[in-house]
Motif scaffolding. Structure first.
Motif, PDB file in Angstrom:
ATOM      1  N   LEU A  24      65.163  95.269  71.034  1.00  0.00           N
ATOM      2  CA  LEU A  24      65.771  95.351  72.546  1.00  0.00           C
ATOM      3  C   LEU A  24      67.042  94.749  72.421  1.00  0.00           C
ATOM      4  CD1 LEU A  24      65.160  95.850  75.393  1.00  0.00           C
ATOM      5  CD2 LEU A  24      64.107  93.761  75.634  1.00  0.00           C
ATOM      6  N   ILE A  25      67.229  93.509  71.849  1.00  0.00           N
ATOM      7  CA  ILE A  25      68.612  93.096  71.717  1.00  0.00           C
ATOM      8  C   ILE A  25      69.517  94.078  71.199  1.00  0.00           C
ATOM      9  CG2 ILE A  25      70.190  91.384  70.583  1.00  0.00           C
ATOM     10  CD1 ILE A  25      67.669  89.537  71.034  1.00  0.00           C
ATOM     11  N   ALA A  26      69.244  94.827  69.981  1.00  0.00           N
ATOM     12  CA  ALA A  26      70.026  95.766  69.303  1.00  0.00           C
ATOM     13  C   ALA A  26      70.297  96.955  70.203  1.00  0.00           C
ATOM     14  CB  ALA A  26      69.244  96.086  68.103  1.00  0.00           C
ATOM     15  N   HIS A  27      69.179  97.526  70.883  1.00  0.00           N
ATOM     16  CA  HIS A  27      69.547  98.409  71.822  1.00  0.00           C
ATOM     17  C   HIS A  27      70.562  98.131  72.820  1.00  0.00           C
ATOM     18  CE1 HIS A  27      68.662 101.709  74.613  1.00  0.00           C
ATOM     19  NE2 HIS A  27      68.261 100.972  75.679  1.00  0.00           N
ATOM     20  N   GLU A  28      70.372  96.785  73.577  1.00  0.00           N
ATOM     21  CA  GLU A  28      71.335  96.310  74.479  1.00  0.00           C
ATOM     22  C   GLU A  28      72.795  96.398  74.035  1.00  0.00           C
ATOM     23  OE1 GLU A  28      69.535  92.780  76.003  1.00  0.00           O
ATOM     24  OE2 GLU A  28      68.354  94.018  77.452  1.00  0.00           O
ATOM     25  N   ARG A  29      73.010  95.793  72.773  1.00  0.00           N
ATOM     26  CA  ARG A  29      74.173  95.881  72.213  1.00  0.00           C
ATOM     27  C   ARG A  29      74.856  97.266  71.923  1.00  0.00           C
ATOM     28  NH1 ARG A  29      73.070  90.789  67.835  1.00  0.00           N
ATOM     29  NH2 ARG A  29      72.935  89.223  69.578  1.00  0.00           N
ATOM     30  N   ARG A  30      74.090  98.241  71.638  1.00  0.00           N
ATOM     31  CA  ARG A  30      74.386  99.429  71.271  1.00  0.00           C
ATOM     32  C   ARG A  30      75.125  99.959  72.321  1.00  0.00           C
ATOM     33  NH1 ARG A  30      70.088 100.216  67.521  1.00  0.00           N
ATOM     34  NH2 ARG A  30      68.931 100.944  69.104  1.00  0.00           N
ATOM     35  N   GLN A  31      74.118  99.788  73.585  1.00  0.00           N
ATOM     36  CA  GLN A  31      74.631 100.437  75.120  1.00  0.00           C
ATOM     37  C   GLN A  31      75.939  99.848  75.540  1.00  0.00           C
ATOM     38  OE1 GLN A  31      73.406 102.897  76.565  1.00  0.00           O
ATOM     39  NE2 GLN A  31      71.446 103.146  75.614  1.00  0.00           N
ATOM     40  N   GLU A  32      75.998  98.440  75.462  1.00  0.00           N
ATOM     41  CA  GLU A  32      77.271  97.682  75.636  1.00  0.00           C
ATOM     42  C   GLU A  32      78.545  98.321  74.862  1.00  0.00           C
ATOM     43  OE1 GLU A  32      80.037  95.468  77.834  1.00  0.00           O
ATOM     44  OE2 GLU A  32      77.957  95.747  78.183  1.00  0.00           O
ATOM     45  N   ARG A  33      78.403  98.788  73.672  1.00  0.00           N
ATOM     46  CA  ARG A  33      79.433  99.229  72.804  1.00  0.00           C
ATOM     47  C   ARG A  33      79.824 100.467  73.141  1.00  0.00           C
ATOM     48  NH1 ARG A  33      76.752  96.895  68.090  1.00  0.00           N
ATOM     49  NH2 ARG A  33      75.929  98.572  67.702  1.00  0.00           N
ATOM     50  N   LEU A  34      78.779 101.549  73.385  1.00  0.00           N
ATOM     51  CA  LEU A  34      79.132 102.684  73.963  1.00  0.00           C
ATOM     52  C   LEU A  34      79.904 102.629  75.255  1.00  0.00           C
ATOM     53  CD1 LEU A  34      78.302 105.773  73.829  1.00  0.00           C
ATOM     54  CD2 LEU A  34      76.524 105.432  75.017  1.00  0.00           C
ATOM     55  N   HIS A  35      79.643 101.747  76.333  1.00  0.00           N
ATOM     56  CA  HIS A  35      80.200 101.601  77.528  1.00  0.00           C
ATOM     57  C   HIS A  35      81.575 101.005  77.301  1.00  0.00           C
ATOM     58  CE1 HIS A  35      76.112 101.499  80.097  1.00  0.00           C
ATOM     59  NE2 HIS A  35      76.452 102.510  79.525  1.00  0.00           N
ATOM     60  N   GLN A  36      81.819 100.149  76.366  1.00  0.00           N
ATOM     61  CA  GLN A  36      83.063  99.851  75.930  1.00  0.00           C
ATOM     62  C   GLN A  36      83.941 100.829  75.693  1.00  0.00           C
ATOM     63  OE1 GLN A  36      83.227  96.455  73.442  1.00  0.00           O
ATOM     64  NE2 GLN A  36      85.297  95.833  73.962  1.00  0.00           N
ATOM     65  N   GLN A  37      83.448 101.761  74.501  1.00  0.00           N
ATOM     66  CA  GLN A  37      84.157 102.698  74.064  1.00  0.00           C
ATOM     67  C   GLN A  37      84.368 103.638  75.105  1.00  0.00           C
ATOM     68  OE1 GLN A  37      81.381 104.479  70.951  1.00  0.00           O
ATOM     69  NE2 GLN A  37      82.072 102.655  69.393  1.00  0.00           N
ATOM     70  N   GLN A  38      83.659 104.021  75.979  1.00  0.00           N
ATOM     71  CA  GLN A  38      83.915 104.992  77.040  1.00  0.00           C
ATOM     72  C   GLN A  38      84.973 104.305  78.099  1.00  0.00           C
ATOM     73  OE1 GLN A  38      79.992 105.107  78.950  1.00  0.00           O
ATOM     74  NE2 GLN A  38      79.514 107.260  77.633  1.00  0.00           N
ATOM     75  N   ARG A  39      85.148 103.153  78.378  1.00  0.00           N
ATOM     76  CA  ARG A  39      85.998 102.465  79.152  1.00  0.00           C
ATOM     77  C   ARG A  39      87.561 102.660  78.349  1.00  0.00           C
ATOM     78  NH1 ARG A  39      81.906  98.267  80.124  1.00  0.00           N
ATOM     79  NH2 ARG A  39      82.789  97.328  78.487  1.00  0.00           N
ATOM     80  N   ARG A  40      87.524 102.489  77.168  1.00  0.00           N
ATOM     81  CA  ARG A  40      88.599 102.675  76.137  1.00  0.00           C
ATOM     82  C   ARG A  40      89.177 104.121  76.424  1.00  0.00           C
ATOM     83  NH1 ARG A  40      86.953  98.927  71.189  1.00  0.00           N
ATOM     84  NH2 ARG A  40      87.124  96.937  72.116  1.00  0.00           N
ATOM     85  N   LEU A  41      88.240 104.883  76.173  1.00  0.00           N
ATOM     86  CA  LEU A  41      88.602 106.189  76.157  1.00  0.00           C
ATOM     87  C   LEU A  41      89.430 106.715  77.411  1.00  0.00           C
ATOM     88  CD1 LEU A  41      88.759 109.109  74.772  1.00  0.00           C
ATOM     89  CD2 LEU A  41      86.579 109.468  75.647  1.00  0.00           C
TER      90      LEU A  41
END
Length: 65
Positions: A24-41
């Motif tokens: 669950l922690i790994a999933h939440e970290r992946r989601q946060e990285r994805l959101h951060q990449q979308q914000r940067r893009l």
């Protein structure tokens, strides 16, 4: 002779035992990285195309805040 841990007189420290499953922690970290990449893009595309997020006009029409 092997003894059951349930019969030991010591107690477990709840602060050292994780209560959340690691997947669950790994999933939440992946989601946060994805959101951060979308914000940067979004910011990079806005900078490349010259979009200013604080513009008072949208397609030539005044926008109130």
């Amino acid at each position: 002779m092997h003894r059951s841990p349930y019969g030991l007189p010591e107690q477990f420290d709840g602060a050292t035992i994780p209560l959340v499953r690691p997947y669950l922690i790994a999933h939440e970290r992946r989601q946060e990285r994805l959101h951060q990449q979308q914000r940067r893009l979004t910011l990079v595309l806005a900078a490349d195309f010259g979009n200013d997020r604080d513009m008072p006009n949208l397609h030539g029409v005044g926008v109130t805040r």
